[in-house]
Design a protein around this motif. Structure first.
Motif, short mmCIF file in Angstrom:
data_model
loop_
_atom_site.label_atom_id
_atom_site.label_comp_id
_atom_site.label_asym_id
_atom_site.label_seq_id
_atom_site.Cartn_x
_atom_site.Cartn_y
_atom_site.Cartn_z
N UNK A 1 4.30 -8.95 -8.31
CA UNK A 1 4.73 -9.23 -6.93
C UNK A 1 4.40 -8.09 -5.99
N UNK A 2 4.50 -6.89 -6.50
CA UNK A 2 4.20 -5.73 -5.65
C UNK A 2 2.69 -5.51 -5.52
N UNK A 3 1.92 -6.32 -6.29
CA UNK A 3 0.47 -6.24 -6.15
C UNK A 3 -0.03 -7.37 -5.22
N UNK A 4 0.46 -8.63 -5.51
CA UNK A 4 -0.05 -9.74 -4.69
C UNK A 4 0.87 -10.11 -3.52
N UNK B 1 6.65 9.44 6.95
CA UNK B 1 6.61 9.10 8.39
C UNK B 1 6.12 7.65 8.55
N UNK B 2 5.11 7.26 7.76
CA UNK B 2 4.61 5.87 7.81
C UNK B 2 5.73 4.90 7.44
N UNK B 3 6.46 5.23 6.36
CA UNK B 3 7.56 4.36 5.91
C UNK B 3 8.60 4.22 7.02
N UNK B 4 8.94 5.35 7.61
CA UNK B 4 9.98 5.35 8.63
C UNK B 4 9.54 4.53 9.85
N UNK C 1 0.84 -1.21 0.00
CA UNK C 1 0.00 0.00 0.00
C UNK C 1 0.87 1.25 0.00
N UNK C 2 1.87 1.25 0.90
CA UNK C 2 2.75 2.42 0.98
C UNK C 2 3.47 2.63 -0.36
N UNK C 3 3.96 1.52 -0.95
CA UNK C 3 4.74 1.61 -2.20
C UNK C 3 3.94 2.27 -3.32
N UNK D 1 4.40 5.85 -4.96
CA UNK D 1 4.68 5.95 -6.40
C UNK D 1 3.80 7.01 -7.05
N UNK D 2 2.50 6.97 -6.68
CA UNK D 2 1.56 7.96 -7.26
C UNK D 2 1.96 9.38 -6.85
#
Lengths: 204, 324
Positions: free
Chosen positions: A195-198, A64-67, A14-16, A20-21
């Motif tokens: 892979x980044x979806x499932x 902040x979420x990533x960190x 989700x974060x990725x 990206x967007x």
């Protein structure tokens, strides 16, 4: 049938994609403002400013979420550098430059413990822990110019801040292009994207 | 050893702070030392017209009477001696009969000088092109909507006005000075309604659409967006109706920025600077997104982008032909 390992938990995926967007929005609106031309408007300037400001603030929250995610979960260990980083980087670079064309096996196969090869790890650390913090910090300073350290840098404060912001933004743009291309090097050209979806990585 | 190193570093950083300190000490201008030839003569006028109250001997009442000075007839002597007209005697522009007190009632009919009465046709002022300024002013919304009620004096008080853009090295100061001329009426309902019955719009509300409003108000003058530029004059005087105000950001935020023909008209040169920045004159005070691009950074970034893109294309091509 290829072997699959579960590498990407939901929060990372989700974060990725969210990140990206945001990065795409920030890059396009940033370029549009930096190279604004009344004859060739990429995106209307005032729209660019609004989109850039809103996306920028959301990026701060996303960072902040990533960190916190990496601080509080075992995923953070993926960003620790191993011993012999220079040697490993050279080995991985040599593989991408020559070995891949000779059908050699990757020198650092992906496992649950080591999701990233040395080049990925190095570039992700550089982007996520150097470039993005700098772009975020300078972005906040541009958004709230009264916080600029004018006493220290004088009238050049805004100017220096913008230059750093633009250079960091450009590095993120280059990273994005290289990142997307290297994602096509997988079991199939699309398997890493899937892979980044499932969440499952197909062993190459 | 390590401690010594930290000490040396500390001392270096401490002294660096002094090196980076901006120069707050403004050059002392000769304004503080101005001693006008007619200062003594003028002081007679200022003794009443420089005060809120004045006194005169009322022969009918046989005593000295205190009266309040009409606020429109008060001249601040400090402002006067800092203004462009500081060298003049009051009676250069006003009748010599004002030397007598109480003033004759007839003097109320005295016609006032207009700017062009002195400034027109004089080679000394040719560079300001006052004739063109007057022509532009008559096309402006100020003149066309208010006819003769609106004169040069509304904005350029002859007792206090001083040119700024060419003389003040601190751009923030002259921007503020120039904007205050507009705000004298546009932010003061009592003055605004001297000429109109319209409601004075709140400048902050009407400019709500402007991103970073405070920064824009500090860094550019009202006239940048509200006038039609004339290449023959240094300062545009053709103030347009609000519907014609510039609201398109790229007019300023682009390489051919409008600011070069207005705010930075004095500093502008066509040449690219040694540091590679376009429109470098702006960088002294601000950074205008879109207008200040760096040639070298552009070349390096485009070069890097092309190299990376080509490298990836070659890599992809080899992967395809080797079918791996």
């Amino acid at each position: 049938m290829s072997e699959k390992i579960y590498l990407y938990p939901v929060w990372i995926r989700l974060w990725h994609w969210f990140n990206a967007i945001l990065c795409l929005l920030l890059i396009f609106t940033g370029i549009s403002m930096q190279y604004s031309d009344p004859a060739l408007p990429l995106i209307r300037f005032d729209w660019s400013v609004s989109i850039h400001n809103i996306a920028g603030i959301i990026l701060v929250l996303s960072y902040i979420c990533f960190f916190l995610g990496n601080f509080l979960t075992p995923n953070g260990r993926q960003y620790f550098l191993r011993k012999g980083i220079v040697k490993n980087l050279i080995m991985q670079a040599r593989y991408y430059a020559f070995g891949i064309f000779k059908g050699e096996n990757p020198p650092f196969p992906i496992t649950k413990e080591h999701k990233f090869n040395p080049l990925q790890k190095f570039s992700y650390i550089f982007v996520m822990y150097v470039t993005i913090p700098l772009v975020v910090l300078t972005g906040i300073m541009i958004l709230y110019p009264e916080f600029l350290v004018i006493d220290f840098f004088g009238n050049k404060a805004l100017h220096i801040t913008h230059i750093i912001h633009v250079i960091m933004g450009f590095i993120v743009s280059l990273f994005l292009i290289v990142h997307i291309y290297f994602c096509t090097i997988g079991h199939t050209p699309l398997s890493n994207f899937k892979g980044m979806i499932n969440g499952y990585h197909e062993i190459h | 050893m390590k401690r010594n190193l930290y000490r040396i570093l500390g001392v270096f950083i401490f002294f660096s702070l002094f090196l980076f300190q901006p120069n707050y000490i403004l050059a002392q201008t000769d304004q503080t030392q101005r001693i006008a030839e007619y200062a003594e003569d003028n002081q007679l006028c200022f003794s009443c017209h420089g005060q809120a109250n004045y006194y005169y001997q009322n022969d009918w009442m046989g005593k000295k009477v205190k009266e309040r000075m009409n606020p429109y007839f008060i001249v601040d002597s400090v402002e006067y001696y800092q203004s462009n007209h500081w060298k003049f005697s009051c009676r250069d522009c006003h009748s010599a009969d004002y030397g007598e007190f109480p003033h004759s009632g007839q003097l109320r009919m005295e016609p006032k000088f207009a700017c062009l009465d002195c400034h027109a046709g004089d080679e000394q002022y040719a560079k300001f092109n006052f004739e063109q300024i007057e022509e532009d002013f008559h096309k402006s919304v100020h003149s066309s909507k208010h006819s003769e009620d609106f004169t040069c004096w509304m904005c350029h008080n002859p007792h206090s006005y001083k040119i700024n853009a060419r003389t003040n090295e601190n751009m923030a100061d002259f921007i503020q000075y120039d904007n205050e001329i507009c705000l004298t009426c546009h932010a003061d309902i009592s003055k605004y309604q001297l000429l109109t019955t319209m409601e004075n719009p709140n400048v902050l509300v009407t400019h709500n659409w402007l991103p970073n409003q405070v920064l824009h108000f500090k860094k550019v003058r009202c006239i940048e967006c509200h006038t039609q530029i004339n290449d023959n004059t240094l300062v545009a005087h053709n103030v347009r109706p609000k519907e014609e105000a510039i609201k398109l950001c790229v007019v300023c935020h682009s390489k051919e920025s409008r600011l070069l023909a207005s705010l930075y008209k004095y500093q502008f040169t066509n040449e690219r600077s040694i540091t590679g920045f376009s429109n470098e004159a702006m960088l002294e005070e601000s950074y205008v997104i879109g207008a200040n691009r760096n040639y070298y950074l552009n070349v390096i970034s485009i070069g890097l982008f092309v190299l990376v893109f080509l490298g990836l294309c070659i890599h992809a091509f080899l992967r395809i032909i080797i079918k791996h």
